[in-house]
Design a protein around this motif. Structure first.
Motif, short mmCIF file in Angstrom:
data_model
loop_
_atom_site.label_atom_id
_atom_site.label_comp_id
_atom_site.label_asym_id
_atom_site.label_seq_id
_atom_site.Cartn_x
_atom_site.Cartn_y
_atom_site.Cartn_z
N LEU A 1 0.67 -1.10 -0.03
CA LEU A 1 0.05 -0.24 -0.08
C LEU A 1 0.94 1.25 0.05
CD1 LEU A 1 -2.60 -1.09 2.64
CD2 LEU A 1 -2.97 -0.75 0.25
N ALA A 2 0.59 2.16 -0.86
CA ALA A 2 0.96 3.55 -0.64
C ALA A 2 0.52 4.07 0.58
CB ALA A 2 0.54 4.43 -1.86
N ALA A 3 1.36 5.02 1.09
CA ALA A 3 1.10 5.43 2.57
C ALA A 3 -0.54 6.19 2.57
CB ALA A 3 2.06 6.61 2.88
N ARG A 4 -0.79 6.73 1.69
CA ARG A 4 -2.15 7.46 1.51
C ARG A 4 -3.39 6.54 1.53
NH1 ARG A 4 -0.29 7.76 -3.55
NH2 ARG A 4 -1.85 6.47 -5.32
N ASP A 5 -3.05 5.05 1.35
CA ASP A 5 -4.02 4.17 1.25
C ASP A 5 -4.01 3.22 2.79
OD1 ASP A 5 -4.99 4.95 -1.37
OD2 ASP A 5 -3.53 3.45 -2.17
N VAL A 6 -3.23 3.15 3.41
CA VAL A 6 -2.95 2.78 4.51
C VAL A 6 -4.14 3.21 5.72
CG1 VAL A 6 -1.68 2.15 6.75
CG2 VAL A 6 -0.57 2.42 4.50
N VAL A 7 -4.96 2.10 6.12
CA VAL A 7 -5.89 2.58 7.21
C VAL A 7 -5.23 1.95 8.44
CG1 VAL A 7 -8.33 2.43 7.97
CG2 VAL A 7 -7.78 2.45 5.76
N THR A 8 -5.11 2.69 9.58
CA THR A 8 -4.19 2.24 10.75
C THR A 8 -5.60 2.04 11.74
OG1 THR A 8 -4.27 4.46 11.75
CG2 THR A 8 -2.44 3.99 10.65
N PRO A 9 -5.17 1.17 12.80
CA PRO A 9 -6.34 0.78 13.89
C PRO A 9 -6.89 2.13 14.31
CG PRO A 9 -4.35 -0.69 14.16
CD PRO A 9 -4.02 0.45 12.95
N GLU A 10 -5.99 3.29 14.55
CA GLU A 10 -6.50 4.32 15.12
C GLU A 10 -7.45 5.08 14.19
OE1 GLU A 10 -2.90 3.01 16.90
OE2 GLU A 10 -3.33 3.45 14.86
N GLN A 11 -7.10 5.13 12.92
CA GLN A 11 -8.01 5.63 12.04
C GLN A 11 -9.26 4.85 11.90
OE1 GLN A 11 -4.71 5.85 8.68
NE2 GLN A 11 -6.19 7.26 8.02
N ALA A 12 -9.28 3.66 12.07
CA ALA A 12 -10.38 2.64 11.87
C ALA A 12 -11.12 2.96 13.10
CB ALA A 12 -10.04 1.48 11.72
N THR A 13 -10.81 3.21 14.22
CA THR A 13 -11.67 3.39 15.35
C THR A 13 -12.29 4.72 15.22
OG1 THR A 13 -9.97 2.42 16.95
CG2 THR A 13 -11.49 4.01 18.01
N ARG A 14 -11.57 5.89 14.62
CA ARG A 14 -12.45 7.20 14.48
C ARG A 14 -13.48 7.00 13.43
NH1 ARG A 14 -6.90 8.88 14.62
NH2 ARG A 14 -7.04 9.29 12.36
N GLU A 15 -13.19 6.33 12.13
CA GLU A 15 -14.30 6.31 11.00
C GLU A 15 -15.29 5.56 11.48
OE1 GLU A 15 -12.09 5.37 7.41
OE2 GLU A 15 -10.71 6.54 7.67
N LEU A 16 -15.20 4.55 12.44
CA LEU A 16 -16.39 3.53 12.73
C LEU A 16 -17.11 4.17 14.00
CD1 LEU A 16 -14.27 0.21 12.34
CD2 LEU A 16 -16.19 1.14 10.61
N ALA A 17 -16.47 5.04 14.65
CA ALA A 17 -17.19 5.59 15.76
C ALA A 17 -18.74 6.09 15.35
CB ALA A 17 -16.41 6.87 16.39
N PRO A 18 -19.13 6.68 14.44
CA PRO A 18 -20.80 6.77 14.19
C PRO A 18 -21.34 5.82 14.08
CG PRO A 18 -18.91 8.61 12.86
CD PRO A 18 -18.34 7.44 13.31
N LEU A 19 -20.85 4.58 13.27
CA LEU A 19 -21.51 3.42 13.15
C LEU A 19 -21.82 2.80 14.49
CD1 LEU A 19 -19.75 4.09 10.25
CD2 LEU A 19 -20.94 1.86 9.63
N LEU A 20 -20.74 2.69 15.25
CA LEU A 20 -20.81 1.89 16.42
C LEU A 20 -21.70 2.59 17.43
CD1 LEU A 20 -19.68 -0.37 18.34
CD2 LEU A 20 -17.76 1.18 19.04
N ALA A 21 -21.61 3.76 17.42
CA ALA A 21 -22.70 4.71 18.38
C ALA A 21 -24.10 4.45 18.11
CB ALA A 21 -22.50 6.24 18.13
N ARG A 22 -24.52 4.05 16.70
CA ARG A 22 -26.04 3.75 16.52
C ARG A 22 -26.18 2.32 16.31
NH1 ARG A 22 -24.48 6.56 11.19
NH2 ARG A 22 -24.13 4.84 9.92
N ALA A 23 -25.22 1.52 16.78
CA ALA A 23 -25.42 0.05 16.57
C ALA A 23 -25.99 -0.51 17.81
CB ALA A 23 -24.11 -0.77 16.15
N ASP A 24 -27.20 -0.25 18.12
CA ASP A 24 -27.47 -0.76 19.46
C ASP A 24 -28.15 -2.08 19.16
OD1 ASP A 24 -30.39 -0.30 18.99
OD2 ASP A 24 -29.72 1.78 19.07
N LEU A 25 -28.45 -2.76 20.39
CA LEU A 25 -29.35 -4.18 20.42
C LEU A 25 -30.74 -4.05 20.27
CD1 LEU A 25 -26.88 -6.23 22.32
CD2 LEU A 25 -26.77 -6.13 20.10
N GLY A 26 -31.30 -2.71 20.66
CA GLY A 26 -32.75 -2.65 20.79
C GLY A 26 -33.59 -2.56 19.49
#
Length: 214
Positions: free
Chosen positions: A189-214
């Motif tokens: 991967l070129a540096a611009r295409d690398v998704v780090t664990p820290e980036q993943a946490t940030r990018e997925l935060a909105p999806l996780l916030a609405r992913a409830d079990l109710g």
């Protein structure tokens, strides 16, 4: 005489190879959300909500929040088949160690680039073109690519079938994961295409916030 029917079309994602050109860590969970929106049966919706929250926790690095009573039975059983071996994991401690080791190796950024998916009363079955964003050192350590650049990141691609089994109250019983070991490819991967664990946490935060079990 002609044989076959060249006019047959298919909506099979694996056959069409409908793979985005660039890996996007939000692509897989976003597609699961869309599948959930189209699902009407209450039990199937409960299963998909569990499945979605589970995958978001895993990709976000929250491995210690997966094997919990809200999501998983007390003694889950996993079977992971890859490259001629099957790893059997039994119980909370072994399954948590599996997730923890993936996180500590910085290999938790992954997902389906395209997949076929179905949900039934027993659980979720998927067939996917899968990808991991991994450090070059990971590929060396785990016997994937001996000449991998330890200072680079790679997209490790392969085909995979997964079965997630659930109880009648939509708790995960276990996973059966089978990798097509002949399908591995590795893209530096070129540096611009690398998704780090820290980036993943940030990018997925909105999806996780609405992913409830109710």
């Amino acid at each position: 005489m002609t044989t076959g029917n060249p006019t047959i079309s298919t909506h099979d994602a694996m056959t069409r190879l409908d793979v985005p050109p660039r890996f996007d860590v939000t692509h897989w969970p976003s597609n699961v959300e869309k599948h959930l929106e189209r699902t009407e049966k209450p039990h199937h919706r409960a299963i998909l909500k569990n499945y979605l929250r589970h995958l978001l926790l895993e990709l976000s690095g929250h491995w210690d929040r997966i094997v919990v009573p809200e999501l998983t039975v007390a003694e889950p059983v996993y079977r992971v088949g890859d490259r001629g071996t099957v790893q059997v994991l039994t119980g909370k401690a072994e399954v948590e160690a599996f997730y923890r080791e993936t996180y500590e190796a910085r290999a938790n950024v992954m997902g389906a680039r395209t997949m076929n998916m179905c949900v039934e009363d027993f659980g979720v079955t998927t067939e996917a073109a899968w990808a991991h964003v991994v450090p070059g050192g990971y590929l060396r350590e785990y016997g994937h690519l001996a000449d991998a650049d330890p200072d680079a990141h790679y997209l490790m691609n392969y085909n995979i079938c997964q079965v997630f089994a659930y109880t009648s109250d939509a708790k995960l019983i276990g996973e059966r994961i089978y990798v097509d070991s002949a399908s591995y490819t590795y893209d530096k991967l070129a540096a611009r295409d690398v998704v780090t664990p820290e980036q993943a946490t940030r990018e997925l935060a909105p999806l996780l916030a609405r992913a409830d079990l109710g």
